[in-house]
Write an enzyme that holds these catalytic residues in place. Structure first.
Site, short mmCIF file in Angstrom:
data_model
loop_
_atom_site.label_atom_id
_atom_site.label_comp_id
_atom_site.label_asym_id
_atom_site.label_seq_id
_atom_site.Cartn_x
_atom_site.Cartn_y
_atom_site.Cartn_z
N GLN A 39 13.92 14.38 -4.53
CA GLN A 39 14.97 13.51 -4.00
C GLN A 39 15.61 14.17 -2.77
OE1 GLN A 39 14.66 13.70 -7.61
NE2 GLN A 39 13.47 11.89 -7.10
N GLY A 40 15.69 13.40 -1.68
CA GLY A 40 16.26 13.91 -0.45
C GLY A 40 15.21 14.19 0.60
N ASP A 41 13.94 14.28 0.17
CA ASP A 41 12.85 14.49 1.11
C ASP A 41 12.31 13.17 1.64
OD1 ASP A 41 12.78 17.34 0.97
OD2 ASP A 41 11.83 17.20 -0.98
N SER A 42 12.76 12.04 1.10
CA SER A 42 12.30 10.72 1.52
C SER A 42 12.21 10.62 3.04
CB SER A 42 13.27 9.64 1.04
OG SER A 42 12.98 9.22 -0.26
N ASP B 23 5.56 1.55 3.07
CA ASP B 23 6.84 2.26 3.16
C ASP B 23 6.94 3.08 4.45
OD1 ASP B 23 9.32 3.19 2.45
OD2 ASP B 23 8.62 4.50 0.83
N HIS C 297 12.03 2.56 2.94
CA HIS C 297 13.13 2.48 1.96
C HIS C 297 14.36 3.24 2.43
CE1 HIS C 297 11.45 6.34 0.16
NE2 HIS C 297 12.74 6.58 0.02
#
Length: 251
Positions: A203-206, A115, A70
């Site tokens: 959020q941001g660690d993806s 993913d 993603h």
């Protein structure tokens, strides 16, 4: 980002739950963790899009890195680069251009299944202090429920919070697959869940690494909020996709 708001609505409505957002963990921060130095996490990368922080990623060879699909979906290779060898998200280390994206052909944005993306980069990584590959697990590696795993990144330290400049990490425990599916209702064999009270990726660690026993066992994927009770973080299960990695790039 608009399409992920649609995804959130679809999943919440289908499950009949309260309106918690199912969020791919873009631009996030470790919750309940502590600062870390790149020398202790030398495989950690900053994935940049158009020169700006997009996601995390992990070094797996001199010319390849792994992140979440993603994070690459809809992007061309020339838009992406990675920063290696720095604890700071926006400075230091070395920049490596992505030259090819191997996005998993089974990636499903609707449920974030499959993913994973492999990135080819140039120039190659120069291994040394702060720049080292993380080992990949065997496809039959058992990641035991309750075992501790280490997740790192530059994600937010609270849900909806601001992004840190310095690398952080947190220790979380692997969660039973059936228990995780009871929470989300859409957990597949390509996913692994992990969490602990008050501790989570965010959020941001993806695209960043989940490491257990020195192996890359997970890739930060999604979750309801961050460190929400009863909702562990969901990660791509690398062991389940290990054969595809080997067939695709020979690793």
């Amino acid at each position: 980002m608009f399409r992920f708001l649609i995804l959130s609505c679809l999943v919440v409505c289908a499950l009949g739950r309260a309106p918690k957002l199912v969020r791919p963990r873009f631009s996030g921060k470790i919750v309940g963790g502590e600062t870390a130095d790149i020398e202790d996490y030398p495989y950690q990368l900053v994935l940049r899009r158009g020169g700006y922080f997009e996601c995390g990623a992990s070094i797996v060879s001199e010319t390849m890195a792994i992140t979440a699909a993603h994070c690459t979906d809809g992007a061309s290779a020339d838009e992406l680069s990675v920063r290696a060898g720095s604890s700071e998200v926006n400075s230091g280390g070395s920049i490596h251009q992505v030259t090819k994206i191997h996005q998993h052909p089974g990636f499903d944005i609707g449920v974030l299944d499959g993913d994973i993306s492999i990135l080819e980069v140039n120039p190659p990584f120069q291994f040394g202090t702060g720049v080292q590959p993380i080992a990949l697990p065997a496809s039959d590696m058992d990641v035991a429920v309750g075992s501790n795993a280490d997740v790192s990144g530059w994600g937010t330290t609270t849900e909806g919070g601001s992004l840190p400049d310095h690398l952080r990490h947190v220790i979380v425990a692997v969660v039973d697959q059936k228990e995780c599916n009871q929470a989300y209702g859409s957990i597949t064999d390509n996913m692994i869940c992990a969490g602990a009270p008050g501790k989570d990726s965010c959020q941001g660690d993806s695209g960043g690494p989940l490491v257990e026993d020195g192996k890359l066992v997970g890739i930060v994927s999604f979750g309801y909020g961050c460190a929400e009770p009863g909702y562990p973080g969901v990660y791509t299960r690398v062991t389940a996709l290990r054969d595809w990695i080997k067939q695709e790039v020979g690793l």
